[in-house]
Structure formats: structure tokens, C-alpha cells
Design an enzyme around this catalytic site. Structure first.
Site, PDB file in Angstrom:
ATOM      1  N   GLU A 273      15.017  -3.990  -5.848  1.00 44.20           N
ATOM      2  CA  GLU A 273      13.770  -2.881  -5.566  1.00 44.20           C
ATOM      3  C   GLU A 273      13.543  -2.185  -6.514  1.00 44.20           C
ATOM      4  OE1 GLU A 273      11.374  -4.613  -3.376  1.00 44.20           O
ATOM      5  OE2 GLU A 273      11.795  -5.641  -1.733  1.00 44.20           O
ATOM      6  N   ARG A 277      10.161  -2.187  -9.074  1.00 40.79           N
ATOM      7  CA  ARG A 277       9.135  -1.377  -9.084  1.00 40.79           C
ATOM      8  C   ARG A 277       9.210  -0.706 -10.045  1.00 40.79           C
ATOM      9  NH1 ARG A 277       7.534  -1.694  -3.268  1.00 40.79           N
ATOM     10  NH2 ARG A 277       8.299  -3.849  -2.285  1.00 40.79           N
ATOM     11  N   ASP A 405      12.886 -16.914  -3.902  1.00 43.01           N
ATOM     12  CA  ASP A 405      11.357 -17.019  -4.422  1.00 43.01           C
ATOM     13  C   ASP A 405      11.062 -16.925  -5.851  1.00 43.01           C
ATOM     14  OD1 ASP A 405      12.063 -14.736  -4.088  1.00 43.01           O
ATOM     15  OD2 ASP A 405       9.638 -14.015  -3.110  1.00 43.01           O
ATOM     16  N   GLU A 541       0.679 -12.639  -4.417  1.00 42.55           N
ATOM     17  CA  GLU A 541       0.967 -14.129  -5.408  1.00 42.55           C
ATOM     18  C   GLU A 541      -0.022 -14.646  -5.669  1.00 42.55           C
ATOM     19  OE1 GLU A 541       2.849 -12.121  -2.982  1.00 42.55           O
ATOM     20  OE2 GLU A 541       4.595 -12.189  -3.838  1.00 42.55           O
ATOM     21  N   SER A 630       8.554  -9.043 -12.157  1.00 38.76           N
ATOM     22  CA  SER A 630       8.588 -10.148 -10.598  1.00 38.76           C
ATOM     23  C   SER A 630       7.154  -8.905  -9.989  1.00 38.76           C
ATOM     24  CB  SER A 630       9.773  -9.811  -9.727  1.00 38.76           C
ATOM     25  OG  SER A 630       8.933 -11.083  -8.762  1.00 38.76           O
TER      26      SER A 630
HETATM   27  C1  DMJ Z   1       6.548  -7.262  -4.355  1.00 38.92           C
HETATM   28  O1  DMJ Z   1       7.584  -6.447  -4.545  1.00 38.92           O
HETATM   29  C2  DMJ Z   1       7.143  -8.597  -5.898  1.00 38.92           C
HETATM   30  O2  DMJ Z   1       5.917  -9.218  -5.872  1.00 38.92           O
HETATM   31  C3  DMJ Z   1       8.476  -9.247  -5.596  1.00 38.92           C
HETATM   32  O3  DMJ Z   1       8.648  -9.960  -5.966  1.00 38.92           O
HETATM   33  C4  DMJ Z   1       7.933  -9.796  -3.859  1.00 38.92           C
HETATM   34  N1  DMJ Z   1       7.488  -9.427  -3.196  1.00 38.92           N
HETATM   35  C5  DMJ Z   1       6.353  -7.909  -3.158  1.00 38.92           C
HETATM   36  C6  DMJ Z   1       5.469  -8.552  -3.289  1.00 38.92           C
HETATM   37  O4  DMJ Z   1       4.368  -9.346  -2.478  1.00 38.92           O
END
Ligand code: DMJ
Length: 640
Positions: A273, A277, A405, A541, A630
Site C-alpha cells: 500500500e 500510493r 488482481d 477501476e 496500480s
Molecule cells: C487502489 O489502491 C489500487 O488501485 C489497488 O491496486 C487496488 N485497489 C485500490 C483502488 O480500488
């Protein structure tokens, strides 16, 4: 001849010229007579010297005149007196024309270099003074609005929302060259882009007012909370402010990062995370501005995360203490999530490339190569992996939703990031898509919506799909765009429609967190939503995929879908005087219920992808130059 001739004879010869008599009666005549007398008195040596000096003087004058003409560009081009042009043959004229073109070209280059030099100089100055971003900003030209049109919409009473069919006017700046100037005050935005900018400013205003510097904001209670204690909402959102051209918000963020952000915290953080981020956010901010302050913070964070990789298998532990460097498995179980250990590679590689320190990239390459060598089910992976043994938990679920995912996402994106040279990543991605086709891809009843289900325990099919899976249409379209098979695009097109229907079929027009697809013929609804799954966390998404689909196809329906989703966010998740909040129930338009939480990815991803969806500017994050991590943070592609 003059020397031997009698002086009288010379005089007679002159007097025979017609009109001489008349002329010789004037003062000039007398002067000439005296000059002739002086000349006659000179010796022949003296006369020769004078003649030589006069001849030399004449030649010199001729030479100087010619040189002056050349220095002033008189290279016998158009407008040159023809008598001079006639001195030159056509070959020489062509040669001179060519020299002239080369000269002009050189001067243009010199001028351009000088301008770039000026920009670099200004940027360095900006960094030194710590006043703002170095690249592209035209200092002093970006004013806070004073008239009504420029006031933030919340001060005008409401957000600026054009109707669905309006606000698509194509505004493309294709003329600019050199670094993209995100804050160019002359840049124009469509009405829909302005509406998204307004939403960002609205959310930012209340986060700033009630939660500034804290990780998360609670817009109902107007309070805040910490997850990692690193101002997560700020670092996650900086590049969105840049991409949207919001200079005030960007400068707020930059100043906070410079003066207040510290990772020296006695705090356990989740490696994945904080990487996607915070590290991702800082790296993107660095790439978009060239401002070293972001690079330095990113390096500090990267150093503090490296202890995670000191596991017996080199598969990282999920958590680490930022101050002590103590790394460990999650509190709730022995294993790391598969998606988490495989969704840090873009960021760590990028950090190595910009710092010339190979440790970060090496650490994540080892993980990717290790996972590549593990046995899989037709390219599909279980969602848990043990950092001590390095093995998958074989009984774990296989899913493109939570914990699975972005393993698949980063196979493709790492391959793209490294210039499509790492064949094993491409192979693993292609294998995985074959696995999807063989085991997970199904159609719902009655409307045949294509979806990706799950294999519970690695074996039993479940028609469940998390909203998280909706990154897949975008990722598969990106793969096709990079040369992967056409049927990937066909699947992407159908999945994008399904993800849209997950919004469209709900009474609020917002998607639930999880849906089950109906498999029984005869039922009227394709989607089944369980009460505990009916919340909406403002996730990105689907709009992320709509952005990719629009970029690659220019099909306007993706914009219309995105606009409909944006309008639903405005209607059900916006709080007057508070910002935006997740909601509890997308099936209850009368009482959706606020969860009192603004997820940082709403600013980092959802609004960013919406803004980009409504842009027709091919220079704005071109997808052959950048790959999004991501968390929607663009990273440069390294064509190695
Ligand atoms: C985000 O923090 C990122 O896209 C992660 O890969 C998946 N979940 C959240 C958004 O839904």
C-alpha cells in the site's frame, strides 16, 4: 611615356579636348595647373611611389566594400543589386545560398538552446528558492481567480456540471514541443474536464480544512485518522493536481512534502500500500516536475522499505516498521498476498533508475523471477504466498479481484516499462490470459454479460466478480495496443460493457463492491448484489478502463459512460461543506448512507482517470511514454 615626353607637348594634347578652353578659364583649371606643375617637378621614383600607393589604396577600398556587404548578409540573394550578382556564376551563387541556409539553421539551433538553458536556469532557481515546481510553470502568470468565473464552484454555490451531451469540444494542443507545461495558463479544458477539476478542488478544500497532513479524511465528522502517518492523501494526489493543471493545490502539496513529510516514524506499514500510493505518488511527482524534493523523499522511503526483502525466500514480508526496519508477516496470518509482493516492481525499478542505485530493482526482480518459476494453474496463481518458504498456499482462491488482481496487471506493465524486452513477463501474462479464457471467463443470463469469475480453493468456479476486476478491460486493451493478440481487445470491449452495467443497472447508477452474475436462464436480472457487498468506496477501476478504451478507440460511448458515472458520484457521494464520502448502499437512492470516509484513491485515481478520459490532448501522459502504476501514478517507460 610621360618621362621622356616634352612638357609642352603634353599641355597641347590636353588643350585639344573639346570644351577644354571654356573649362580651363575657371578656378578649377588653375588648381589643376598647379597640381600638374607639382607633378612635373617630381622625380620618376617619387611619381612611381605615389602611383603604387594610389593603386594599393584603390584595391583596399574595393576589398573593404565587398567584405562589409558579406558581413551584413548581402550574400547576393534576392534584392541584391544585379550588377554585383552578375559577378558570380550560378555555381557560386548556389554555394552561397547553401551557406546562408546553414547559417540560419545554426542560429535557430543556438537560439533554441539558449531558450532551453533559460528554462533550466529558471527551474534551478525555483528549486533553490523552494517556491514551486521547476518544469514548465510560467512563474507569475497563474493568478488566483478574482472574478466570478474563476471562483471555486463551492463558492459559487455548486459544481460546474455540463449536461451529458455537452462539454466534449475537442481541445488539443499539438503545437507545443519540449517539456509539457502542465500549468500553462493558456491551456484550455473542456467543460467536462472543468467539472472534474472542480470536484478535485472541492474535495481538496475540505481535506485541507479538516485533515491537512493526515492520512485519511472523514467528511461527515470532519475528522481524520492515520494509517501510516505519512499524509497519504497528499502524497497520493500530488500528480493528479499536476496533471489537472491545478497550481495552487500542487503548491500546497509540494510545500507540505518539503517541510513536513517524514518517514522517520515508529510505525508498521504495509509494503504494497505504501509503495503504490506514497512511493508511486512521489516518483510520479518527480517525473512530472523534475523537482528533487520528491526524488529525495522517495529514496528515503525506499531505503526504509528494503528490510521487507530480507526473508528466507526473498519474497517480501508484508509489513515493516519504518523506523526500526523490523519486517514481518501480517498480524492476521502467516502469508503475504500474492498481488502485494508482485505489485511493487514498477516503483522499485523506477527508484533504481532515477537514483542509479540498483538495490531496489534487484530486490523486486528477484521476487518476480521467483514467482515466475513457481508452478501455476494455467498461468493463474493462488492469492497467498509465504515469505519464509516462498511457496503459494495451494488451497487459496484464484481471482482477479482482491489479493490477486495486480499480479496480472504488473506482468504486462513491467514488460511495457522495460521496453518489452523481458520475455518471461510477457509469457506469464499471455499464459494467464489463456488461463482466464479456460477457467474464469463466463457470460451471464439473460443478457450475456462477459465476466471474470473466481476459483474458490483454486478449483470451484464462483460467478463472483469484485469491482476491483474492472481494471482488466483497460489492462487487456493496453496489451493489445502493445502488440498482443486481437482477441484480448475483443474481451476487453465486452468486459468494459459489463463493468459499465455494474453501475448502470443500480438505482443510484453506482456500482457495488462485489456482484454475482446470474447463471440461471429465465431470471430477469444479470446481477445479484448481496447486502454486505452493496457499498461503493469511490473506486477507480471502471473509469480507469473507460479511459484506456477511449484513448485507444476514440469511441464516444466510453465518455458517455464515464460522464454518467461521474454524475452519479456527484449526486450520491458529495457532501455540501464536506467533500466526498464512500456510501453504504448503491441500491438505495433514497438512503445510500455515508460511510464517512474519503479514500485517497478517489483523488489519486478516480478523478485523474475521469479527467484524462475527457481529454483529447495526445501529449497529456502519452501511453507510449508512460505506464500507470496500480494507483494511477504515471512512470516513464524505459526503452532499454
Ligand atoms: C487502489 O489502491 C489500487 O488501485 C489497488 O491496486 C487496488 N485497489 C485500490 C483502488 O480500488
Amino acid at each position: 611615356m610621360f618621362e621622356g615626353a616634352p612638357r609642352q607637348n603634353q599641355q597641347s594634347a590636353i588643350s585639344t579636348i573639346p570644351g577644354f578652353e571654356e573649362y580651363s578659364n575657371g578656378k578649377d583649371y588653375k588648381k589643376r595647373q598647379s597640381v600638374i606643375r607639382i607633378w612635373k617637378r617630381l622625380s620618376s621614383l617619387q611619381r612611381s611611389v605615389i602611383c603604387f600607393v594610389l593603386l594599393l589604396g584603390g584595391i583596399s577600398v574595393l576589398y573593404i566594400v565587398t567584405s562589409v556587404r558579406r558581413v551584413h548578409g548581402g550574400r547576393l540573394g534576392h534584392g541584391e543589386p544585379s550588377d554585383l550578382r552578375d559577378f558570380l556564376d550560378s555555381n557560386e551563387r548556389q554555394k552561397m545560398e547553401q551557406e546562408k541556409r546553414v547559417y540560419i539553421q545554426k542560429m535557430k539551433q543556438k537560439l533554441a538552446q539558449q531558450q532551453v538553458g533559460d528554462i533550466v536556469k529558471k527551474n534551478k532557481e525555483a528549486i533553490r528558492k523552494k517556491k514551486g515546481p521547476p518544469l514548465g510553470i510560467r512563474e507569475g502568470k497563474f493568478d488566483r481567480g478574482v472574478d466570478g468565473d474563476q471562483l471555486p464552484p463551492e463558492e459559487k454555490g455548486q459544481l460546474n456540471l455540463p449536461p451529458k451531451s455537452a462539454g466534449d469540444d475537442v481541445i488539443v494542443d499539438q503545437t507545443s514541443s519540449g517539456p509539457y507545461d502542465y500549468f500553462d495558463p493558456k491551456r484550455q479544458y473542456t467543460e467536462k474536464q472543468k467539472a472534474v477539476q472542480d470536484a478535485f478542488k472541492f474535495a481538496w478544500k475540505y481535506y485541507k480544512q479538516y485533515a491537512w497532513g493526515h492520512d485519511e479524511y472523514h467528511p461527515i465528522s470532519k475528522s481524520h485518522s492515520e494509517w501510516f502517518g505519512v499524509g497519504l492523501t497528499i502524497v497520493d494526489s500530488i500528480d493528479t493536481a499536476i496533471i489537472m493543471g491545478l497550481k495552487d493545490e500542487y503548491l500546497d502539496a509540494r510545500e507540505w512534502v518539503d517541510k513536513s513529510l517524514t518517514f522517520d516514524k515508529d510505525k508498521d506499514v504495509n509494503l504494497f500500500e505504501i509503495t503504490i500510493r506514497a512511493l508511486g505518488g512521489l516518483l510520479s511527482a518527480y517525473h512530472l516536475t523534475n523537482d528533487e524534493v520528491f526524488k529525495n523523499k522517495a529514496k528515503d522511503l525506499g531505503d526504509r522499505l528494503l528490510p521487507c526483502f530480507k526473508s528466507p525466500s526473498n519474497v517480501p514480508f508484508s509489513d515493516v516498521n519504518l523506523k526500526t526496519g523490523h519486517a514481518h508477516a501480517p498480524r492476521w496470518g502467516p502469508d503475504s498476498s500474492t498481488s502485494e509482493v508482485t505489485t511493487i516492481q514498477l516503483e522499485f525499478r523506477d527508484l533504481s533508475r532515477i537514483t542509479n542505485d540498483n538495490r531496489y530493482e534487484h530486490a523486486v526482480n528477484v521476487v518476480s523471477e521467483h514467482v515466475h518459476n513457481l508452478p501455476k494453474k494455467d498461468g493463474l496463481v493462488p492469492i497467498f504466498i509465504n515469505a519464509n518458504t516462498g511457496s503459494f498456499r495451494s488451497s487459496a482462491t484464484i481471482t482477479f479481484g482482491a489479493r490477486g488482481d495486480s499480479y496480472y496487471e504488473y506482468l504486462l506493465k513491467q514488460w511495457v516499462q522495460t521496453g518489452k524486452k523481458k520475455d518471461y513477463l510477457k509469457k506469464d501474462y499471455l499464459d494467464a490470459i489463456e488461463g482466464v479464457k479456460n477457467h474464469l471467463l463466463k457470460e451471464s443470463e439473460p443478457n450475456k454479460l462477459l465476466y471474470i469469475g473466481e476459483l474458490l480453493g483454486g478449483r470451484t468456479f464462483s460467478p463472483k466478480m469484485d469491482h476491483l476486476v474492472c481494471f482488466m478491460p483497460g489492462t487487456m486493451a493496453l496489451g493489445y495496443q502493445n502488440g498482443l493478440p486481437k482477441d484480448h481487445m475483443d474481451i476487453a470491449t465486452k468486459l468494459a460493457r459489463t463493468c459499465y452495467e455494474m453501475y448502470n443497472k443500480m438505482p443510484t447508477k453506482l456500482s457495488p463492491e462485489i456482484v454475482y452474475f446470474n447463471q440461471a436462464p429465465g431470471s430477469s436480472d444479470d446481477l445479484i448484489v448481496k447486502p454486505l457487498d452493496s457499498h461503493n468506496l469511490l473506486r477507480p477501476e471502471t473509469v480507469e478502463s473507460l479511459f484506456y478504451m477511449y484513448r485507444f478507440t476514440k469511441d464516444k460511448k466510453y465518455r458517455d459512460w464515464g460522464w454518467q458515472i461521474f454524475m452519479a458520484f456527484m449526486k450520491y457521494t458529495k457532501i455540501e461543506g464536506g467533500g466526498f464520502s464512500s456510501i453504504n448502499n448503491v441500491k438505495s437512492p433514497g438512503n445510500p448512507g455515508f460511510k464517512d470516509k474519503l479514500e485517497s484513491f478517489f483523488l489519486a485515481e478516480t478523478l485523474k482517470y475521469l479527467f484524462l478520459l475527457f481529454s483529447d490532448d495526445p501529449q497529456l501522459i502519452p501511453l507510449d511514454k508512460y505506464v500507470f502504476n496500480s494507483e494511477a501514478h504515471p512512470m516513464p517507460i524505459y526503452n532499454e
